[in-house]
Structure formats: structure tokens, C-alpha cells
Design an enzyme around this catalytic site. Structure first.
Site, PDB file in Angstrom:
ATOM      1  N   TRP A 109       6.889 -10.791   4.967  1.00  0.00           N
ATOM      2  CA  TRP A 109       5.759 -10.235   5.438  1.00  0.00           C
ATOM      3  C   TRP A 109       6.116  -9.223   6.241  1.00  0.00           C
ATOM      4  CZ3 TRP A 109       0.224 -11.248   4.993  1.00  0.00           C
ATOM      5  CH2 TRP A 109      -0.164 -11.940   3.571  1.00  0.00           C
ATOM      6  N   TYR A 150      12.775 -10.731   0.715  1.00  0.00           N
ATOM      7  CA  TYR A 150      11.376 -11.177   0.689  1.00  0.00           C
ATOM      8  C   TYR A 150      10.703 -11.476   2.131  1.00  0.00           C
ATOM      9  CZ  TYR A 150       6.921 -13.524  -0.373  1.00  0.00           C
ATOM     10  OH  TYR A 150       5.499 -13.763  -0.271  1.00  0.00           O
TER      11      TYR A 150
END
Ligand SMILES: Nc1nc2c(c(=O)[nH]1)N[C@H]1C(S)=C(S)[C@@H](COP(=O)(O)OP(=O)(O)OC[C@H]3O[C@@H](n4cnc5c(=O)[nH]c(N)nc54)[C@H](O)[C@@H]3O)O[C@H]1N2
Ligand SMILES: Nc1nc2c(c(=O)[nH]1)N[C@H]1C(S)=C(S)[C@@H](COP(=O)(O)OP(=O)(O)OC[C@H]3O[C@@H](n4cnc5c(=O)[nH]c(N)nc54)[C@H](O)[C@@H]3O)O[C@H]1N2
Ligand SMILES: [Mo]
Length: 750
Positions: free
Chosen positions: A112, A110
Site C-alpha cells: 500500500w 505488492y
């Protein structure tokens, strides 16, 4: 050498990079952006950061003795060549999948990463591993999990909290009352996953102000709406919004002003929900006085608001933050219940919407045509964890967990591969994560920077940042495609995420299928052409030829303005039913009744959170660890926009003057925040615009513990040494970061 300009984009905006002699010397916002984010100026610090990883590195301790290890951040790392590093990684992938099976590789990864859709690090990793038999992945996100899980169940999909709610242009045109739970903040709207060319939240808010919309801001912090928005501020006790929503609904029902037709036609289980509100079920009447006592608000104003909600065209907005909490499903479902009682769902600009302003693309019209995305291929195995259950996975192999009505088993993780995320910034209870992180045999991290996570890896692969390669930005919550042009040469030995994965694919024997014979520019062109074709075929919208796009930098895609969520359902529920079990909005769930979960009842309900001011000692405070204003998460923490928000090298913690004087803290003092899970330093900022007994410490400071022990003091001020690592409930299993009690005192140490 002459000044060169390059079109580029980050999650926080589109801009031109000005380059001279191979260095970025300036950044200019995209001319079409009405509210550019100051964070664009930080990107040049990617190039000369002291945190850059110069070349592939391997932990010496792991080389000597492969297997579970303490992973001390101060362990020695040895430089290795790319050939050696890729060989080590490929061998580990192969060894673990042959010996333990693909489910023992955790590659949820996970994070960005950068905003380019092609070099998207975790998509690259997942495409590779899908060709190798699969991996254990994750579902949902840290941003939203409890919310979408409960909405999928009660509304049939999670569109209403993913950007598919009624658009803000329609709200600005029609709504008379807007009740803001959590915030509509340009701070968070700076960012959008996959990039954003136009920041529009302020434009819509100004239109609402100009139309004289009556705003009520229900939030522990006044700055969750810009100060130029005239609003009643109700400084709610954190994590008690569900009680407020139910109390308002109960007032409306008690006054007989609920929309009986709406409840009968569009909802199922409304009677049982109404029984809960009226106290028939549990003997407690849910009204303004009840809600006011839990949320510590004014009961008479709650009564007035209940009347206003049914007398005017009203919109409820519920930020993502509310569901990042224990029982985070409940405020989302209770808001739906309240909106159903009011009966304005599916009408222009009214009803309920989730996450407006939580990202820049939440509220503006969505892109209608397909956005570029690097194809991950299909995943051969089904193993997954709910995104924020990473420490549970590592600590409890073989244990069961529940999620969305099912029961699953945590695989036995032997290998972690993390590309483009920073769990030692983002996960709750970092001391617990540190203990869990010792378990796997091998941990690989691919990142441009020596993050706290990279320091705790065994093999570290230096990725280039987006300004060192070409890419394309564009996403569903963005009205534009943006050319991300390479502006400078890669720093040190950094390689692009694609090159790294392609190199691994070669060693693992799947290069041809992985790359399809395309190099970087061929892939970018390919992804653009798919979007271009879709825009033309379905929307008659002509995007320029690739060369022209690349030269132009920013192009617009078709969008869906003035959208009213559920208008077709409202017009004809028989023809346009929802995808729920009954085709209608669920205010009672048989599935949840059967599952018997105590932390997610069959109807929206007030359930006390694990930690809140209602159970605090006289010195404990509720910690809000919200998103930082000067950066995106932990990225570019050292750049000026982020540095400007710090003091004396620490992140600043906000607290109310009453709490400051009670604790003997003055503005600018260094303070220690602590609870049973950990402790950190911060610089005290005394502000009026916060509810007493609440402190706010933003996320993103680089975790910097004094040593590798459980009670190590984090000097930077990362709130996740304090937060609670608990699933929102057995249904959603979401991150519960906003549920956390802490103590604060002046710091007496050195
Ligand atoms: N207490 C608390 N904790 C929270 C939250 C909260 O509200 N409170 N919010 C949560 C939420 S919503 C989120 S989304 C998470 C965010 O958590 P993350 O997404 O993990 O945070 P980032 O700092 O954005 O991490 C991205 C990483 O990618 C790296 N990177 C950048 N570009 C590239 C690239 O091109 N290639 C590669 N390989 N790497 C790259 C960066 O250096 C950085 O280390 O945090 C969560 N944590
Ligand atoms: N500049 C910048 N922008 C970002 C990010 C970033 O790192 N930097 N991160 C992005 C990401 S990944 C995400 S997911 C979004 C998150 O977007 P949000 O979830 O909307 O943002 P937060 O900052 O966590 O919280 C917003 C506000 O919610 C309020 N709040 C917290 N708890 C409660 C509560 O119990 N009740 C009520 N009524 N209010 C509460 C707090 O006052 C806080 O200021 O932000 C995005 N935007
Ligand atoms: Mo997020």
C-alpha cells in the site's frame, strides 16, 4: 516560529498538519469529512519513529558473499553512502537481466505504500524497470483475487467488486431487505487506496436505518455492522457462506418462486444451475435444512429469509473477506446465482454488490473523470504471478501453475526489488515465506522503516514518508483531489521514491525517458492538469488552476451518484450485452468444464475448504485474521491508535466466553496460538459478540520471532505465522488467509 498548516492526505483520510519549528504538533481532520478516522493522528509518528532507517544499509554477509543466504534479521548491516547504494542496486539490476533475463527480476512489489499518486513506490519501480526490459510482476491483489477472477468470467468484468456496483445511496433509497455477508463496517471503511476525503458509509447506513430496512448480518462477528444498526445476527461458521447462498436459492426454486424470465433472458446455463440446486446433478437437495447443517444456522429462519428475498426489494452485500478464503470464488459466484434466481439485478438499489465498506470508497459514487496516476509505461515482457503466490514462485522455479484458464511457468527469481510493501506482514505462512526468501541472490527493499521485510533484505534504501515531500492524492473511489504538501524536512538521509528511482535511472542510462525532464512539482502539476482537462472536456466540470488547488488543498471531482449496476443490460440485453462468452450472466461455464478443475466447478458449488470447523478436532478453532481497527496493515503499528488496541505488548485475540472457560483462559491472559505452521502470542480478550469456536486476531502486528527457526514463537501476534499459504483455487489463485484452524492455550512461558 509561527504555526504553519499543510494540506495532506493518507489512505485513511484528508487532514491538515500543524507544524511548529519543523515538527508536526497537531493534525486536524478535513472539515468536509463526516466521519474522520482517528488514524490521521498517527502520521506524526512517522517523523520520530524508532524504526526509521537513517541511511542506506547493506547486509554484511551479502557483501562478503553475494548469493542465496539465510537473511537473518539479526545480521549486521553496514551503512553506505547513497552513491554506493545506488551503484550496487543498478549493478544488480544490470547483472541479473544480462545473465538470467528480465524475468528473473521479481518486482511485483505488492503493498500500500503511501497514498500519493506520484511517489507511488511500486509504480515508480515498474516505470524504471519497464525501461530496462521488464520484470516479473503480479496480477490481482491480496485484497481481491478469487472474486474478480470469477466475476470477470461470469459477469464480463470485475466492476461489481471494484466499486462499480450499485451505489449505496440507491440502496438506501430503494432496498427493503439487506443481507450482509461479511460486514458493512466503519472499521474497514476508514481506508481507501489513494486517499479519501469523506467517509460516507455511516451516512448511508443511517439512511437505511431511518427507512426501516430489514438487515440480516451473516458473519462470525457481531461488530461487522455498527451496534446502532438493528439487525438479525446470524453467527455463521466461517467459510460456509456458499452453502447458505445455495440453500436460499434452492428454497426459492423449490417453492417455484424463482424469476424464470430473468434466468431465461439474462443468464446462460441457468437450467444446469437449477439442476444442481434441486439435487438432480449430485443427489443432494440444496435447501435451508442442508445449508443450516453446514453453516450451523437455523433452518426455519433461512426459509423465512428465502421468502423475504423474493417478496421485498432485496440487496445482497458480500464483503471482500469472503473471497480471501479457500474456494473464495464460490461465495461470489453463488451470490450472483442467488441474486439471479431472485431476479432483481439491474433494478435500483437491489440485486447483489461486492465489497461495500471493505474500503471507504466501496459504495459511494465513483469519480467519473480520470484520476491522477503516475504512468508506468508498457511492460515489455508478460511474466507474472498471481499476487499471493510469492512463496511458490521462490520455492518452485520452473514449475507450472494455472490461472484464469491458462497454464504458466514460475520464472527463476534471482533478484527481488520491493518498494512500499511488507510481505513479512502480509503474506500467509511466514515460516514458509522465510524459507523461500533465502533463495534469491539479492533482495532490495525500499521503505522508510526497518520492517521485518527490510531486516530480511540485502540492500535497504530509506524512502521518505509522504509528509516529507509533495504529492497528490485522488483515485477513482474518491470524490476529491487532495494536495499533499511537504510539511517537514526528510528524516535522516531519506529520499523520496522518485529521487531514488531517478538516481537509478541515471546510472542505468534512462534518466531522460524516465523523468521526462520533470521534477517533483512539475510531475504533480502535470498529473493534476490531465485530471483537470478530462473533468472539463468530458463533464464540463471546472477544476481550479493548479496554484489555486495547491493553496486550497481539497477539490471535488465529478461523481456518478445513484448508480444502478447493469441497468442498461437489464433494459436491453441485445444492445448492451455483458463481455462474457455468451453476453449474459454465466451460471454455467464451458471453460471451467473443459479445464476440469476440481476446486472450481463449472457452476457455483459448495466445496469444503481445506480447513474449517466441519473438519476440526475438538480443540481447534477457526482463525479470522481481519484488518486492524487502529492502523492500516502494519503501518504505524507503534502509534497510539494501534497501541490502544493491544495489551501487554501483544495484539489481542478475541474469543467467546465458552471457549475461554473450556481452555482455562481469562480475559487479559497471555495466550499462545499455534498450529503445524507456526505459533504466536496474543492477549486474550473475551467477548460475547463472536461465534463460539472462532477466534479473531487482527493483522498488522510487527512479526517478531524469537529466533530464525520454523517453530519460533512470534511475540507480537502476527496471525500470518498461522495462516495457510494456498491459492483459493486453480482458477483464481487468491490469498486464502481467512481459511485457518488454530489451537489456543494459556501461555506458561516467560
Ligand atoms: N492473515 C491475513 N493477512 C493479510 C490480510 C488478511 O485479511 N489476513 N489482508 C491482506 C491484504 S487485503 C493486504 S492489502 C495486505 C497489506 O499488506 P501491505 O500493503 O504490504 O501492508 P502495509 O503495512 O500497508 O505495507 C506498506 C509498506 O509501505 C511502507 N511505506 C509507507 N509509505 C511509504 C513510502 O512513501 N514509500 C515507500 N517506499 N514505502 C512506504 C510502510 O512502511 C510499509 O512497510 O495484507 C494482506 N495480508
Ligand atoms: N482500519 C483499517 N481499514 C482497512 C484496512 C486496514 O488495515 N485497517 N485494510 C484495507 C484493505 S487493504 C482491505 S483489502 C479491506 C478488507 O476488507 P474486508 O475483507 O471486508 O475486511 P476483513 O477485516 O478482512 O473482514 C471483514 C469481516 O469479514 C468477516 N468474515 C471473515 N471470514 C468470513 C466468512 O467466511 N464468512 C462471513 N460471512 N464473514 C467472514 C469477519 O467477521 C471480519 O470482521 O480493508 C481495508 N480497510
Ligand atoms: Mo487489501
Amino acid at each position: 516560529m509561527a504555526l504553519q498548516r499543510f494540506s495532506h492526505c493518507s489512505h485513511w483520510g484528508a487532514y491538515s498538519l500543524l507544524v511548529e519549528d519543523g515538527s508536526v504538533v497537531g493534525v486536524e481532520p478535513f472539515a468536509g469529512d463526516p466521519a474522520p478516522s482517528p488514524i490521521i493522528h498517527s502520521v506524526k509518528y512517522w517523523a520520530d519513529s524508532r524504526h526509521r532507517i537513517a541511511q542506506p544499509m547493506v547486509r554484511e554477509r551479502w557483501l562478503r558473499n553475494k548469493g542465496p543466504n539465510e537473511r537473518r534479521p539479526d545480521d549486521r548491516f553496514l551503512p553506505v553512502s547513497w552513491d554506493e547504494a545506488l551503484r550496487l542496486v543498478a549493478d544488480e539490476i544490470d547483472r541479473v537481466r544480462q545473465t538470467f533475463g528480465n524475468r528473473s527480476i521479481f518486482a511485483g512489489s505488492y503493498g500500500w505504500t503511501s497514498c500519493g499518486r506520484f511517489h507511488h513506490a511500486s509504480s515508480q519501480l515498474k516505470r524504471l524497470l519497464n525501461l530496462m526490459g521488464g520484470y516479473t510482476g503480479h496480477v490481482d491483489t491480496y485484497s481481491t483475487a478469487a472474486g474478480p477472477v470469477i466475476l470477470r468470467h461470469t459477469l464480463g468484468d470485475a466492476e461489481a467488486c471494484n466499486g462499480g456496483a450499485t451505489t449505496l445511496d440507491a440502496v438506501a433509497e430503494h432496498a427493503q431487505t439487506v443481507v450482509v455477508f461479511g460486514g458493512l463496517s466503519p472499521r474497514t471503511a476508514q481506508s481507501e487506496a489513494g486517499g479519501i476525503a469523506r467517509h460516507q458509509l455511516e451516512t448511508y447506513l443511517r439512511a437505511m436505518v431511518a427507512r426501516g430496512v430489514h438487515f440480516v448480518l451473516i458473519s462470525p462477528l457481531r461488530d461487522d455492522l455498527p451496534e446502532w444498526v438493528p439487525a438479525e445476527w446470524w453467527p455463521i461458521r466461517p467459510n460456509t457462506d456458499t452453502a447458505v447462498m445455495l440453500g436460499l436459492a434452492g428454497e426459492i426454486v423449490a417453492a417455484g418462486r424463482h424469476d424464470r424470465d430473468f434466468l431465461a433472458t439474462y443468464c446462460s446455463g441457468a437450467d444446469r444451475f437449477v439442476d444442481y440446486l434441486s439435487g438432480k446433478k449430485d443427489g443432494t437437495l440444496k435447501n435451508a435444512a442442508w445449508a443450516a447443517s453446514i453453516a450451523d444456522l437455523d433452518a426455519s429462519r433461512l426459509r423465512e429469509l428465502a421468502a423475504r428475498l423474493v417478496e421485498t426489494r432485496s440487496m445482497l452485500t458480500v464483503g471482500w473477506s469472503l473471497q480471501r478464503a479457500d474456494h473464495g470464488e464460490q461465495p461470489y459466484w453463488a451470490a450472483l446465482g442467488l441474486a439471479a434466481v431472485i431476479g432483481q439485478i439491474g433494478l435500483p438499489g437491489t440485486g447483489v454488490g461486492y465489497g461495500y465498506g471493505s474500503l471507504g470508497g466501496m459504495g459511494p459514487p465513483l469519480a467519473a473523470s480520470n484520476s491522477p496516476a503516475f504512468p508506468q509505461g508498457s511492460k515489455p515482457n508478460r511474466d507474472f504471478i498471481p499476487c499471493a503466490r510469492i512463496a511458490d514462485l521462490l520455492l518452485n522455479p520452473g514449475a507450472t501453475f494455472t490461472y484464469e484458464g491458462g497454464t504458466y511457468v514460475y520464472p527463476d527469481t534471482r533478484l527481488i526489488y520491493w518498494a512500499g510493501g511488507n510481505p513479512f506482514h502480509h503474506h500467509q505462512d511466514l515460516n514458509r515465506l522465510r524459507r523461500a526468501w533465502m533463495q534469491p541472490e539479492t533482495i532490495i527493499v525500499q521503505d522508510p522503516m526497518w520492517t521485518a521485510t527490510a531486516r530480511r533484505a540485502d540492500i535497504v534504501l530509506p524512502a521518505s514518508t509522504s509528509i516529507e515531500r509533495n504529492d497528490i492524492a485522488g483515485a477513482r473511489r474518491s470524490g476529491h483531489l487532495v494536495a499533499m504538501q511537504q510539511a517537514i524536512a526528510p528524516v535522516g538521509q531519506a529520499r523520496s521514491d522518485y529521487d531514488i528511482m531517478r538516481g537509478l535511472a541515471e546510472l542505468l542510462g534512462v534518466e531522460e525517458t524516465f523523468s521526462q525532464g520533470r521534477d517533483e512539482m512539475a510531475w504533480i502539476r502535470h498529473l493534476y492538469e490531465i485530471s483537470r482537462k478530462d473533468a472539463r472536456e468530458r463533464f464540463d466540470h471546472l477544476l481550479p488552476e493548479f496554484e489555486e488547488f495547491w493553496q486550497q488543498g481539497v477539490v471535488e471531482v465529478p461523481t456518478r451518484a445513484n448508480f444502478t449496476y447493469l441497468d442498461e443490460f437489464r433494459k436491453n440485453p441485445a444492445v448492451h450485452p455483458l463481455s462474457t462468452s455468451t453476453g449474459r450472466i454465466l451460471l454455467w461455464s464451458d471453460t471451467l468444464e473443459q479445464s476440469g478443475l476440481e476446486d472450481c466447478l463449472p457452476h457455483p458449488a459448495w466445496l469444503e475448504p481445506a480447513e474449517w470447523l466441519g473438519c476440526a478436532t475438538s480443540t481447534e478453532m477457526h482463525l479470522i485474521s481481519r484488518q486492524p481497527v487502529g492502523k492500516l496493515h502494519s503501518q504505524l503499528d507503534e502509534a497510539p491508535a494501534s497501541e490502544a488496541t493491544k495489551r501487554n505488548g501483544h495484539e489481542q485475540v478475541w474469543l467467546h466466553p465458552d471457549d475461554a472457560s473450556r481452555s482455562g483462559i481469562a480475559d487479559g491472559d497471555t495466550v499462545r496460538l499455534w498450529n503445524a505452521r507456526g505459533q504466536c502470542l496474543a492477549s486474550a480478550k473475551v467477548v460475547d459478540d463472536i461465534r463460539p469456536r472462532v477466534v479473531m486476531l487482527p493483522t498488522g502486528a510487527w512479526y517478531d520471532p524469537q529466533d530464525n527457526t520454523d517453530d519460533a514463537l512470534d511475540r507480537a501476534g502476527n496471525p500470518n505465522v498461522l495462516t495457510l499459504d494456498k491459492g483459493s483455487s486453480g482458477f483464481g489463485q487468491g490469498c486464502a488467509a481467512h481459511t485457518c484452524l488454530v489451537n489456543i492455550e494459556p501461555y506458561r512461558g516467560q
